[in-house]
Design a protein around this motif. Structure first.
Motif, mmCIF file in Angstrom:
data_model
loop_
_atom_site.group_PDB
_atom_site.id
_atom_site.type_symbol
_atom_site.label_atom_id
_atom_site.label_comp_id
_atom_site.label_asym_id
_atom_site.label_seq_id
_atom_site.Cartn_x
_atom_site.Cartn_y
_atom_site.Cartn_z
ATOM 1 N N GLN A 304 -10.102 21.007 7.685
ATOM 2 C CA GLN A 304 -9.800 20.185 6.510
ATOM 3 C C GLN A 304 -8.463 20.544 5.882
ATOM 4 N N SER A 305 -8.224 21.815 5.733
ATOM 5 C CA SER A 305 -7.058 22.272 4.986
ATOM 6 C C SER A 305 -5.752 22.052 5.740
ATOM 7 N N ARG A 306 -5.833 21.620 6.990
ATOM 8 C CA ARG A 306 -4.621 21.403 7.781
ATOM 9 C C ARG A 306 -4.449 19.934 8.163
ATOM 10 N N LEU A 307 -5.103 19.067 7.393
ATOM 11 C CA LEU A 307 -4.948 17.628 7.602
ATOM 12 C C LEU A 307 -3.907 17.063 6.641
ATOM 13 N N CYS A 308 -3.221 16.037 7.066
ATOM 14 C CA CYS A 308 -2.238 15.337 6.236
ATOM 15 C C CYS A 308 -2.831 14.011 5.789
ATOM 16 N N ARG A 309 -3.103 13.892 4.487
ATOM 17 C CA ARG A 309 -3.725 12.676 3.942
ATOM 18 C C ARG A 309 -2.646 11.681 3.506
ATOM 19 N N PHE A 310 -2.931 10.409 3.677
ATOM 20 C CA PHE A 310 -2.018 9.354 3.242
ATOM 21 C C PHE A 310 -2.808 8.074 3.049
ATOM 22 N N ILE A 311 -2.264 7.171 2.231
ATOM 23 C CA ILE A 311 -2.836 5.833 2.114
ATOM 24 C C ILE A 311 -1.832 4.770 2.557
ATOM 25 N N GLU A 312 -0.636 5.194 2.934
ATOM 26 C CA GLU A 312 0.303 4.329 3.632
ATOM 27 C C GLU A 312 1.405 5.193 4.217
ATOM 28 N N ASN A 313 2.070 4.667 5.229
ATOM 29 C CA ASN A 313 3.312 5.225 5.754
ATOM 30 C C ASN A 313 4.025 4.090 6.467
ATOM 31 N N HIS A 314 5.109 4.369 7.171
ATOM 32 C CA HIS A 314 5.891 3.266 7.747
ATOM 33 C C HIS A 314 5.154 2.526 8.854
ATOM 34 N N ASP A 315 4.093 3.125 9.412
ATOM 35 C CA ASP A 315 3.320 2.471 10.471
ATOM 36 C C ASP A 315 2.146 1.655 9.939
ATOM 37 N N GLU A 316 1.732 1.922 8.713
ATOM 38 C CA GLU A 316 0.523 1.298 8.169
ATOM 39 C C GLU A 316 0.877 0.239 7.130
ATOM 40 N N ALA A 317 -0.103 -0.616 6.848
ATOM 41 C CA ALA A 317 0.059 -1.613 5.791
ATOM 42 C C ALA A 317 0.275 -0.919 4.456
ATOM 43 N N ARG A 318 0.977 -1.587 3.572
ATOM 44 C CA ARG A 318 1.187 -1.055 2.232
ATOM 45 C C ARG A 318 -0.155 -0.878 1.517
ATOM 46 N N ALA A 319 -0.263 0.239 0.774
ATOM 47 C CA ALA A 319 -1.515 0.534 0.067
ATOM 48 C C ALA A 319 -1.851 -0.543 -0.952
ATOM 49 N N ALA A 320 -0.820 -1.085 -1.607
ATOM 50 C CA ALA A 320 -1.068 -2.115 -2.614
ATOM 51 C C ALA A 320 -1.724 -3.337 -1.993
ATOM 52 N N ARG A 321 -1.397 -3.638 -0.750
ATOM 53 C CA ARG A 321 -2.017 -4.768 -0.060
ATOM 54 C C ARG A 321 -3.349 -4.373 0.577
ATOM 55 N N LYS A 322 -3.379 -3.214 1.221
ATOM 56 C CA LYS A 322 -4.571 -2.791 1.963
ATOM 57 C C LYS A 322 -5.723 -2.439 1.025
ATOM 58 N N LEU A 323 -5.409 -1.721 -0.047
ATOM 59 C CA LEU A 323 -6.435 -1.276 -0.989
ATOM 60 C C LEU A 323 -6.616 -2.236 -2.156
ATOM 61 N N GLY A 324 -5.619 -3.055 -2.430
ATOM 62 C CA GLY A 324 -5.733 -4.001 -3.529
ATOM 63 C C GLY A 324 -5.981 -3.290 -4.847
ATOM 64 N N PRO A 325 -6.997 -3.724 -5.617
ATOM 65 C CA PRO A 325 -7.245 -3.096 -6.918
ATOM 66 C C PRO A 325 -7.711 -1.647 -6.826
ATOM 67 N N ASN A 326 -8.084 -1.195 -5.623
ATOM 68 C CA ASN A 326 -8.489 0.210 -5.435
ATOM 69 C C ASN A 326 -7.306 1.134 -5.146
ATOM 70 N N HIS A 327 -6.090 0.609 -5.238
ATOM 71 C CA HIS A 327 -4.908 1.381 -4.870
ATOM 72 C C HIS A 327 -4.832 2.716 -5.610
ATOM 73 N N LEU A 328 -4.887 2.699 -6.927
ATOM 74 C CA LEU A 328 -4.700 3.939 -7.689
ATOM 75 C C LEU A 328 -5.886 4.874 -7.537
ATOM 76 N N ALA A 329 -7.098 4.328 -7.445
ATOM 77 C CA ALA A 329 -8.265 5.182 -7.201
ATOM 78 C C ALA A 329 -8.128 5.866 -5.850
ATOM 79 N N GLY A 330 -7.686 5.117 -4.840
ATOM 80 C CA GLY A 330 -7.478 5.709 -3.522
ATOM 81 C C GLY A 330 -6.399 6.770 -3.547
ATOM 82 N N ALA A 331 -5.329 6.523 -4.327
ATOM 83 C CA ALA A 331 -4.251 7.497 -4.426
ATOM 84 C C ALA A 331 -4.735 8.794 -5.059
ATOM 85 N N LEU A 332 -5.552 8.697 -6.103
ATOM 86 C CA LEU A 332 -6.043 9.905 -6.760
ATOM 87 C C LEU A 332 -6.974 10.686 -5.840
ATOM 88 N N VAL A 333 -7.842 9.991 -5.107
ATOM 89 C CA VAL A 333 -8.716 10.669 -4.152
ATOM 90 C C VAL A 333 -7.878 11.363 -3.089
#
Length: 483
Positions: A304-333
């Motif tokens: 766990q401690s050696r994983l890199c967490r993200f909700i977007e990067n240049h290969d993935e859809a934008r978080a604002a589009r993918k997560l929609g209204p859950n964007h900020l909740a997902g970011a905090l998690v």
């Protein structure tokens, strides 16, 4: 420590700065305001994505590729041909792209980061090189050869280097070939030596590397994909290559782009951190795959401690589009979970358009002016030692819709914080109990409100808290909340 990384599309960024300040900007002349932003955000690393010299072939392919052109026109009514450039992952040479400045300017930029206590991350692309890379003329044996018979079966899979001499394009075996690249041949010892030399050279210019599709260089993967054409790898590539760098720079950090559940194997080969695509998939699913996410967070700590967490990067859809209204909740998690945390340029502003890596111009988008400030409050919160080093345990939360709820506790010997998230479109009352629940009032951080505004009730050792739709909170003691 769990570092916070900021990914920048280097060529797009330099062009944006040049246009904004109405003067040519290079890496050495990036305005001080950008470094002030890095410092205020608390970034530990800045990842300059795409700094190396790219391919003339790749640029020509990008400008004539019908599928790419369609994607470009979805972002803008008109695309200037000069806005279309080579992929940064079709590398011709590991020297600085002149678009970003002179060779020595990379070191100037790195020193300016160091003055702010920030380190530099760059790319290493071990699987393939540009068709017109500088090593090919002297060492065609470093690349996978394809027979004329194989080429006739799948003409798009290879490139005719010389008459009737075909070289394989680089590829992920589950996707079409990258036609602006050539596949490196790791069955040849010389390829190991050449790529290790490149890696050591890169390490002298930065403090960390993000290794593109790093699982493709595992012996088991390479042999399965290419063994029928070139034979087996004589030995694993990563352990010796990483050791060669660590011998000179023990604190150097290796991040692997990793898929197919190869994270643990790559960690055992020496990677400090590996992409956590399962976390991304579970968190951004529709609906959120809460049971799988909770189970994933219960994994063994050394992993766990050696994983890199993200909700977007240049290969993935934008978080604002993918997560929609859950964007900020997902970011905090994401930011409050253990491990490395990757934040992408434009994520703070809530950009919705995913930019192809061959496009030089970011289309203008409206953004929520309050959102960057919420992100900065999250950065300040999760910079606390508890989130940088503390352990994790999931919580048994009681709620009407547990499929949309997540709770976990971060803790050290000195304190603890409780992270709760509501990914549903309705308000939910959470309840949870914990044997080490502290006495007294909680400090509260919320993605929706200023601190100390969330209603919390205690009864018989049980905490009840009402969360708004798509809200996430952190409950803790010791000034976790930022006003």
């Amino acid at each position: 420590m769990f570092p916070l990384v900021y990914e920048i599309n280097s060529r797009v960024w330099i062009r944006q700065l040049s246009e904004h300040f109405q003067r040519p900007v290079t890496l050495a002349t990036v305005p001080d305001s950008e470094f002030a932003f890095f410092r205020r955000s608390g970034f530990d690393y800045v990842w300059l994505m795409g700094v190396w010299r790219t391919s003339v072939y790749s640029e020509a392919i990008a400008r004539s590729h019908q599928g790419l052109r369609t994607t470009f026109l979805e972002l803008s009514d008109y695309v200037d041909p000069h806005d279309i450039v080579a992929s940064p992952y079709a590398i011709a040479d590991y020297r600085l792209n002149p678009f970003l400045g002179e060779e020595e300017e990379l070191e100037v930029f790195r020193q300016r980061l160091q003055n702010e206590g920030i380190r530099l991350m760059l790319d290493f692309v071990p699987n393939h090189m540009a068709i017109d890379n500088r090593w090919l003329p002297d060492h065609p044996e470093f690349f996978v050869t394809v027979s004329a018979e194989e080429q006739s079966v799948d003409p798009e899979s290879s490139f005719e280097y010389r008459h009737n001499h075909f070289l394989a394009h680089g590829r992920d075996p589950y996707f079409p070939a990258w036609t602006d690249t050539l596949q490196l041949n790791y069955a040849h010892y010389g390829t190991h030596d050449m790529m290790t030399e490149n890696l050591v050279s890169i390490s002298r210019q930065c403090d960390a590397v993000r290794c593109d599709v790093a699982m493709l260089e595992l012996k088991s993967v390479f042999d399965t994909t290419w063994g029928s054409l070139c034979g087996s790898m004589p030995e694993e590539f990563w352990p010796k290559a990483i050791s060669a760098v660590k011998a000179e720079y023990p604190d150097f950090i290796f991040l692997a782009e990793s898929y197919w559940n190869k994270e643990w194997e790559l960690q055992q080969h020496g990677f400090d951190f590996t992409y956590d695509k399962p976390f991304y998939n579970y968190l951004t699913g529709h609906p959120v795959q809460m049971a799988k996410l909770r189970g994933h967070l219960e994994g063994e700590w050394g992993y766990q401690s050696r994983l890199c967490r993200f909700i977007e990067n240049h290969d993935e859809a934008r978080a604002a589009r993918k997560l929609g209204p859950n964007h900020l909740a997902g970011a905090l998690v994401m930011l409050s979970a253990p491990g490395m945390h990757l934040v992408h340029q434009g994520q703070l502003e809530g950009y919705r358009s995913k930019l192809p890596v061959q496009l030089l111009r970011q289309p203008s988008e409206p953004f929520n002016s309050e959102q960057p400030e919420i992100y900065h409050r999250m950065f300040t919160l999760t910079a606390h030692e508890l989130f940088r080093t503390g352990g994790l345990e999931t919580l048994d939360v009681v709620a009407p819709e547990t499929l949309h709820c997540l709770g976990f506790r971060r803790f050290t010997d000195e304190g603890a914080a409780f992270v709760l998230a509501n990914f549903s479109s309705t308000g939910i009352e959470f309840s949870f109990r914990h044997e080490e629940l502290p006495e007294g009032e909680f400090d509260v951080f919320s993605t929706h409100h200023a601190s100390k505004t969330v209603v919390i009730e205690r009864e018989d050792g049980m905490v009840r808290i009402k969360l708004s739709p798509h809200e996430a909170v952190v409950l803790g003691h010791g000034k976790f909340a930022e006003n």
